[in-house]
Design a protein around this motif. Structure first.
Motif, PDB file in Angstrom:
ATOM      1  N   GLY A 189       0.790  -1.228   0.000  1.00  0.00           N
ATOM      2  CA  GLY A 189       0.000   0.000   0.000  1.00  0.00           C
ATOM      3  C   GLY A 189       0.818   1.271   0.000  1.00  0.00           C
ATOM      4  O   GLY A 189       2.061   1.245  -0.038  1.00  0.00           O
ATOM      5  N   PRO A 190       0.127   2.396   0.100  1.00  0.00           N
ATOM      6  CA  PRO A 190       0.770   3.705  -0.046  1.00  0.00           C
ATOM      7  C   PRO A 190       1.389   4.273   1.230  1.00  0.00           C
ATOM      8  O   PRO A 190       1.773   5.440   1.255  1.00  0.00           O
ATOM      9  N   HIS A 191       1.472   3.486   2.301  1.00  0.00           N
ATOM     10  CA  HIS A 191       2.075   3.972   3.549  1.00  0.00           C
ATOM     11  C   HIS A 191       3.312   3.137   3.864  1.00  0.00           C
ATOM     12  O   HIS A 191       3.280   2.229   4.698  1.00  0.00           O
ATOM     13  N   TRP A 246      -1.986  -3.539  -5.246  1.00  0.00           N
ATOM     14  CA  TRP A 246      -2.521  -3.211  -3.928  1.00  0.00           C
ATOM     15  C   TRP A 246      -4.035  -3.395  -3.884  1.00  0.00           C
ATOM     16  O   TRP A 246      -4.574  -3.978  -2.945  1.00  0.00           O
ATOM     17  N   SER A 247      -4.734  -2.916  -4.917  1.00  0.00           N
ATOM     18  CA  SER A 247      -6.194  -3.006  -4.916  1.00  0.00           C
ATOM     19  C   SER A 247      -6.644  -4.463  -4.968  1.00  0.00           C
ATOM     20  O   SER A 247      -7.617  -4.850  -4.313  1.00  0.00           O
ATOM     21  N   GLN A 306     -12.111   3.477   4.658  1.00  0.00           N
ATOM     22  CA  GLN A 306     -10.724   3.830   4.359  1.00  0.00           C
ATOM     23  C   GLN A 306     -10.355   3.450   2.925  1.00  0.00           C
ATOM     24  O   GLN A 306      -9.569   4.141   2.271  1.00  0.00           O
ATOM     25  N   TYR A 307     -10.954   2.368   2.408  1.00  0.00           N
ATOM     26  CA  TYR A 307     -10.664   1.949   1.037  1.00  0.00           C
ATOM     27  C   TYR A 307     -11.171   2.983   0.028  1.00  0.00           C
ATOM     28  O   TYR A 307     -10.461   3.356  -0.909  1.00  0.00           O
ATOM     29  N   PHE A 308     -12.400   3.452   0.236  1.00  0.00           N
ATOM     30  CA  PHE A 308     -13.003   4.377  -0.721  1.00  0.00           C
ATOM     31  C   PHE A 308     -12.585   5.829  -0.501  1.00  0.00           C
ATOM     32  O   PHE A 308     -12.896   6.694  -1.324  1.00  0.00           O
ATOM     33  N   THR A 309     -11.899   6.103   0.610  1.00  0.00           N
ATOM     34  CA  THR A 309     -11.392   7.463   0.847  1.00  0.00           C
ATOM     35  C   THR A 309      -9.877   7.518   0.696  1.00  0.00           C
ATOM     36  O   THR A 309      -9.238   8.456   1.175  1.00  0.00           O
ATOM     37  N   HIS A 310      -9.315   6.496   0.048  1.00  0.00           N
ATOM     38  CA  HIS A 310      -7.885   6.466  -0.286  1.00  0.00           C
ATOM     39  C   HIS A 310      -6.982   6.466   0.946  1.00  0.00           C
ATOM     40  O   HIS A 310      -5.977   7.174   1.001  1.00  0.00           O
ATOM     41  N   LEU A 311      -7.366   5.670   1.950  1.00  0.00           N
ATOM     42  CA  LEU A 311      -6.527   5.355   3.107  1.00  0.00           C
ATOM     43  C   LEU A 311      -6.049   6.569   3.908  1.00  0.00           C
ATOM     44  O   LEU A 311      -4.842   6.810   4.023  1.00  0.00           O
TER      45      LEU A 311
END
Length: 339
Positions: free
Chosen positions: A211-213, A227-228, A282-287
């Protein structure tokens, strides 16, 4: 105030030779003290996971770029370092708080009368897991937040939560042979729930690693998968866990199982609902980082909830000179429930 007894040279030698036995000879904790000590260790095992998540989510994973020092030649952050160093260093310091909580649990268990060897061993198991994970945490820093080591770090923390939860449970029951409260089919269903939850947690570490973190603003290696796609697979396992929990509750109600297991399954279902809502938002708000942190906390609660369901399937009586091991009396209404 109770006067403090004077220590003789013989006492000092005994304290240095075996401090736990020395304390146990002079202190008998109340059973509630032992339970609270075990609970404190469990709470701190969750806290250290959440604060570790905060380190990653704030990009502070390399705030202290080396280990065991924070920076070359200094155990603490220097003025040349950023606030990331303070966050990472604070998480490292909380490891000592965790050690203190585990140490208190060991001392309380060792001092309990009568002595319960199995309970003390669970405390020592936590200590060695903490030490192992501290070393692994250092490796994580030294290899630049390699995602596979980060995943192993989280899974070892999950093992710590497992042992801590078991110790807390054992402080509330006796040492008699476990007697099942439900049939074989229910126990098999619960073990399936445990297995799928473990897969769910493992899949979550892959989502984190891809993921992006990444844990730092620099060039950090990521797991080379979509990731998706992994997140969607993670959601599939989550739905399986929810479905098993839902089916288990109806199964227990249908066979008129004790109230204890049904209550634990109900609690787990409510935790899963909250965790599912956080996961999808969190998935639909881009984490967003706050929701990711809450999701990590929820992951700990889900695993503890599953363990509590597993532990509620049996009861263990006290073993005394007057009561044979075969005699099984419910020792906790929260475990056995009305029957």
């Amino acid at each position: 105030m109770v006067p403090v007894p004077k220590l003789t040279p013989t006492d000092l030698v005994a304290a240095l030779r075996n401090p736990l036995a020395f304390i146990a000879d002079r202190w008998t904790p109340d059973p509630r003290t032992v339970r609270r000590a075990a609970l404190a260790a469990l709470v701190m095992s969750v806290v250290i996971v959440v604060t570790g998540g905060a380190v990653r989510l704030t990009g502070s994973g390399l705030g202290c770029p080396t280990w065991p020092e924070c920076t070359d030649g200094s155990l603490t952050p220097t003025t040349a370092l950023s606030y990331h160093s303070a966050i990472e260093f604070t998480n490292r310091m909380l490891t000592y708080v965790l050690c203190a909580a585990v140490g208190w649990a060991i001392i309380a268990a060792r001092s309990q009368k009568p002595y319960r060897r199995g309970l003390t061993r669970l405390g020592w198991a936590q200590f060695w897991i903490v030490m192992s994970n501290a070393v692994l945490g250092g490796v994580v820093v030294l290899v630049g937040l390699n995602p596979y080591t980060v995943a192993a770090h989280f899974l070892l923390a999950t093992a710590l939560i497992t042992v801590a939860a078991l110790m807390w449970q054992r402080t509330r029951e006796g040492d008699g042979e476990p007697r099942p409260l439900v049939g074989t089919a229910v126990r098999q269903l619960v073990w399936a729930l445990v297995a799928v939850t473990l897969v769910l947690i493992a899949a979550g570490t892959v989502v984190t690693g891809a993921g992006p973190h990444p844990g730092d603003s620099g060039d950090v290696e990521r797991i080379d998968v979509s990731w998706s796609g992994v997140a969607e697979l993670h959601a599939v396992f989550a739905w399986i866990v929810v479905s098993l929990t839902f089916a288990l509750w109806f199964f227990l109600k249908g066979v008129d199982a004790p109230q204890g297991p049904r209550d634990r399954v109900r609690d787990l279902f409510l935790i899963l609902l909250g965790q599912g809502v956080i996961g999808y938002v969190q998935y639909f708000t881009h984490l967003p980082t706050v929701l990711v942190g809450l999701h990590m906390f929820g992951s700990c609660l889900v695993w503890i909830g599953v363990l509590r369901v597993l532990f509620s399937l049996r009861e263990r009586a006290e073993v005394t000179a007057d009561v044979p091991v075969q005699a099984y009396d419910a020792v906790s209404a929260s475990i056995a429930g009305p029957r």
